[in-house]
Motif scaffolding. Structure first.
Motif, PDB file in Angstrom:
ATOM      1  N   GLU A   1      -0.568 -34.043 -15.371  1.00 65.57           N
ATOM      2  CA  GLU A   1       1.035 -33.988 -14.698  1.00 65.57           C
ATOM      3  C   GLU A   1       0.521 -34.897 -14.083  1.00 65.57           C
ATOM      4  OE1 GLU A   1      -2.309 -31.623 -14.652  1.00 65.57           O
ATOM      5  OE2 GLU A   1      -0.865 -30.432 -16.168  1.00 65.57           O
ATOM      6  N   GLU A   2       0.427 -36.290 -13.951  1.00 64.15           N
ATOM      7  CA  GLU A   2       0.790 -37.788 -12.953  1.00 64.15           C
ATOM      8  C   GLU A   2       2.701 -37.867 -13.385  1.00 64.15           C
ATOM      9  OE1 GLU A   2      -2.341 -39.607 -12.786  1.00 64.15           O
ATOM     10  OE2 GLU A   2      -3.762 -38.313 -12.945  1.00 64.15           O
ATOM     11  N   ASP A   3       3.522 -38.948 -12.849  1.00 61.80           N
ATOM     12  CA  ASP A   3       4.209 -39.685 -12.824  1.00 61.80           C
ATOM     13  C   ASP A   3       4.273 -40.365 -12.199  1.00 61.80           C
ATOM     14  OD1 ASP A   3       7.136 -38.847 -13.922  1.00 61.80           O
ATOM     15  OD2 ASP A   3       7.319 -39.623 -11.410  1.00 61.80           O
ATOM     16  N   TYR A   4       5.404 -41.904 -12.777  1.00 57.67           N
ATOM     17  CA  TYR A   4       4.609 -43.559 -11.775  1.00 57.67           C
ATOM     18  C   TYR A   4       5.978 -43.579 -11.902  1.00 57.67           C
ATOM     19  CZ  TYR A   4      -0.322 -42.185 -12.294  1.00 57.67           C
ATOM     20  OH  TYR A   4      -1.692 -42.342 -11.881  1.00 57.67           O
TER      21      TYR A   4
ATOM     22  N   THR B   1       6.622 -31.423  -4.073  1.00 59.60           N
ATOM     23  CA  THR B   1       5.092 -31.984  -4.090  1.00 59.60           C
ATOM     24  C   THR B   1       4.420 -32.665  -2.809  1.00 59.60           C
ATOM     25  OG1 THR B   1       3.287 -32.597  -5.018  1.00 59.60           O
ATOM     26  CG2 THR B   1       4.772 -34.111  -5.478  1.00 59.60           C
ATOM     27  N   ALA B   2       3.367 -32.527  -2.330  1.00 59.62           N
ATOM     28  CA  ALA B   2       2.905 -33.253  -1.473  1.00 59.62           C
ATOM     29  C   ALA B   2       2.298 -34.272  -1.380  1.00 59.62           C
ATOM     30  CB  ALA B   2       2.116 -32.466  -0.506  1.00 59.62           C
ATOM     31  N   PHE B   3       1.602 -34.520  -3.019  1.00 60.95           N
ATOM     32  CA  PHE B   3       0.574 -35.623  -2.857  1.00 60.95           C
ATOM     33  C   PHE B   3       1.911 -36.403  -3.927  1.00 60.95           C
ATOM     34  CE2 PHE B   3      -1.901 -31.449  -3.114  1.00 60.95           C
ATOM     35  CZ  PHE B   3      -2.583 -31.998  -2.003  1.00 60.95           C
ATOM     36  N   CYS B   4       2.074 -37.196  -3.178  1.00 63.74           N
ATOM     37  CA  CYS B   4       3.183 -38.731  -3.144  1.00 63.74           C
ATOM     38  C   CYS B   4       3.088 -40.292  -2.235  1.00 63.74           C
ATOM     39  CB  CYS B   4       4.415 -38.384  -3.680  1.00 63.74           C
ATOM     40  SG  CYS B   4       5.011 -37.902  -2.241  1.00 63.74           S
ATOM     41  N   SER B   5       3.404 -40.941  -2.919  1.00 63.40           N
ATOM     42  CA  SER B   5       3.182 -41.631  -2.288  1.00 63.40           C
ATOM     43  C   SER B   5       3.890 -43.355  -2.891  1.00 63.40           C
ATOM     44  CB  SER B   5       1.777 -42.266  -1.655  1.00 63.40           C
ATOM     45  OG  SER B   5       1.552 -43.662  -0.380  1.00 63.40           O
TER      46      SER B   5
ATOM     47  N   PHE C   1       5.825 -45.409  -7.496  1.00 65.18           N
ATOM     48  CA  PHE C   1       6.276 -44.759  -6.760  1.00 65.18           C
ATOM     49  C   PHE C   1       5.006 -43.585  -7.585  1.00 65.18           C
ATOM     50  CE2 PHE C   1      10.149 -46.903  -4.836  1.00 65.18           C
ATOM     51  CZ  PHE C   1       9.975 -45.726  -3.677  1.00 65.18           C
ATOM     52  N   PHE C   2       4.499 -42.655  -7.010  1.00 63.30           N
ATOM     53  CA  PHE C   2       3.542 -41.873  -8.027  1.00 63.30           C
ATOM     54  C   PHE C   2       3.588 -40.735  -7.281  1.00 63.30           C
ATOM     55  CE2 PHE C   2       1.055 -44.873  -5.345  1.00 63.30           C
ATOM     56  CZ  PHE C   2       0.494 -44.330  -4.925  1.00 63.30           C
ATOM     57  N   ALA C   3       3.014 -39.577  -8.324  1.00 64.85           N
ATOM     58  CA  ALA C   3       2.850 -38.707  -7.241  1.00 64.85           C
ATOM     59  C   ALA C   3       2.280 -37.922  -8.594  1.00 64.85           C
ATOM     60  CB  ALA C   3       4.572 -37.580  -7.553  1.00 64.85           C
ATOM     61  N   LEU C   4       1.188 -36.742  -7.914  1.00 57.28           N
ATOM     62  CA  LEU C   4       0.768 -35.200  -8.924  1.00 57.28           C
ATOM     63  C   LEU C   4       1.571 -34.327  -8.996  1.00 57.28           C
ATOM     64  CD1 LEU C   4      -1.784 -34.772  -9.690  1.00 57.28           C
ATOM     65  CD2 LEU C   4      -2.586 -33.563  -7.418  1.00 57.28           C
TER      66      LEU C   4
ATOM     67  N   ASN D   1       1.677 -31.785 -10.408  1.00 60.59           N
ATOM     68  CA  ASN D   1       0.832 -29.892 -10.131  1.00 60.59           C
ATOM     69  C   ASN D   1       0.199 -30.099  -9.661  1.00 60.59           C
ATOM     70  OD1 ASN D   1       0.117 -27.777 -11.131  1.00 60.59           O
ATOM     71  ND2 ASN D   1       0.182 -27.575 -13.130  1.00 60.59           N
ATOM     72  N   THR D   2      -0.001 -28.918  -9.161  1.00 63.41           N
ATOM     73  CA  THR D   2      -1.095 -29.028  -7.578  1.00 63.41           C
ATOM     74  C   THR D   2      -2.228 -27.458  -7.593  1.00 63.41           C
ATOM     75  OG1 THR D   2       0.527 -27.957  -6.228  1.00 63.41           O
ATOM     76  CG2 THR D   2       1.214 -30.448  -5.621  1.00 63.41           C
ATOM     77  N   ASP D   3      -1.906 -27.355  -8.584  1.00 58.99           N
ATOM     78  CA  ASP D   3      -2.540 -26.793  -8.728  1.00 58.99           C
ATOM     79  C   ASP D   3      -4.433 -26.387  -8.538  1.00 58.99           C
ATOM     80  OD1 ASP D   3      -1.080 -24.571  -8.563  1.00 58.99           O
ATOM     81  OD2 ASP D   3      -0.549 -24.310 -10.603  1.00 58.99           O
ATOM     82  N   LEU D   4      -4.369 -27.937  -9.651  1.00 59.85           N
ATOM     83  CA  LEU D   4      -5.713 -27.731  -9.831  1.00 59.85           C
ATOM     84  C   LEU D   4      -6.513 -28.869  -8.272  1.00 59.85           C
ATOM     85  CD1 LEU D   4      -8.251 -28.596 -11.577  1.00 59.85           C
ATOM     86  CD2 LEU D   4      -6.820 -31.396 -11.729  1.00 59.85           C
ATOM     87  N   VAL D   5      -5.723 -29.960  -8.018  1.00 62.33           N
ATOM     88  CA  VAL D   5      -6.041 -30.114  -6.689  1.00 62.33           C
ATOM     89  C   VAL D   5      -6.365 -29.665  -5.402  1.00 62.33           C
ATOM     90  CG1 VAL D   5      -4.518 -31.441  -5.468  1.00 62.33           C
ATOM     91  CG2 VAL D   5      -6.378 -32.680  -5.137  1.00 62.33           C
TER      92      VAL D   5
END
Length: 227
Positions: free
Chosen positions: A60-63, A91-95, A113-116, A118-122
């Motif tokens: 579940e990563e997006d670029y 998601t808070a995990f993006c940059s 630009f990229f993000a995780l 689905n944050t459940d795993l981390v």
């Protein structure tokens, strides 16, 4: 150089190693299940205030590669923050990474630009880490970290494809002049895992890059396969 704990998280497990004076020590792996999490909890209990660097390798990563009007200072910061909120509000995990300027007349700025997504795993692993008062120094996607690796071992290669096989499938990541441009995950049929071949997926990726006008079929492309 202060010691750090480096953790690589996947859906199946977490792999840990202590970095001492810039060198990684032996790796240990903990399965992503109740028994593995209990063993990880005991391992972390022996560490005292050691900073933790977390890398995530997930499906579940997006670029997204985009060009934006050239801006500097506060205008640039506001423009990028606004674009991040538009793309990844859940998601808070993006940059993002700056990747130079376009060669066209407008000289737009290029960004990845990229993000995780689905944050459940981390979040599960972060909860275990924070329970031991270990400071989290950062959370990164493994593909983003790989860009620094590519720039180190192949700085002069214009078109490079990094290919690695995982349980979730085959991950193919393309770097243009040392910058990450595209990454795709080719699913592997669990009923016939041997069906997907490196040559087949590399050829499919070349066609995909050509369709997106990232590179032409006439250009040479180097391939690095991580075993």
């Amino acid at each position: 150089m202060a010691d750090k704990l480096v953790i690589c998280v996947t859906a199946e497990q977490a792999t840990l190693a202590v970095s001492h004076n810039g060198r990684l020590g032996p790796c240990r792996s903990f399965r992503n299940d109740d028994k593995g999490n209990e063993s990880l909890d005991h391992y972390l209990a022996a560490l005292k205030r050691m900073p933790v660097l977390v890398m995530v390798d997930a499906v579940e990563e997006d670029y997204r590669f985009e060009m934006l009007p050239h801006a500097t200072g506060r205008d640039r910061t506001e423009l990028l923050d606004r674009r991040l909120r538009q793309l990844y509000r859940n998601t808070a995990f993006c940059s993002y990474l700056g990747q130079g300027r376009d060669a066209g007349k407008r000289r737009d700025d290029q960004y990845l630009f990229f993000a995780l997504t689905n944050t459940d795993l981390v979040n599960n692993y972060l909860a275990i880490i924070r329970a031991h008062d270990l400071p989290v120094a950062g959370v990164s996607l493994l593909r983003i970290v790989a860009q620094a690796l590519v720039q180190k071992f192949a700085p002069a290669i214009n078109n490079l494809l990094l290919d690695s096989r995982h349980r979730a499938g085959m991950r193919l990541t393309f770097f243009r002049q040392g910058n990450l441009r595209i990454t795709r995950l080719s699913r592997v049929d669990s009923a016939d895992p041997g069906r997907a071949t490196y040559a087949e997926e590399i050829a499919n990726t070349r066609l995909y890059l050509h369709a997106l006008r990232v590179m032409t079929l006439d250009e040479h492309m180097h391939v690095v396969i991580l075993d």
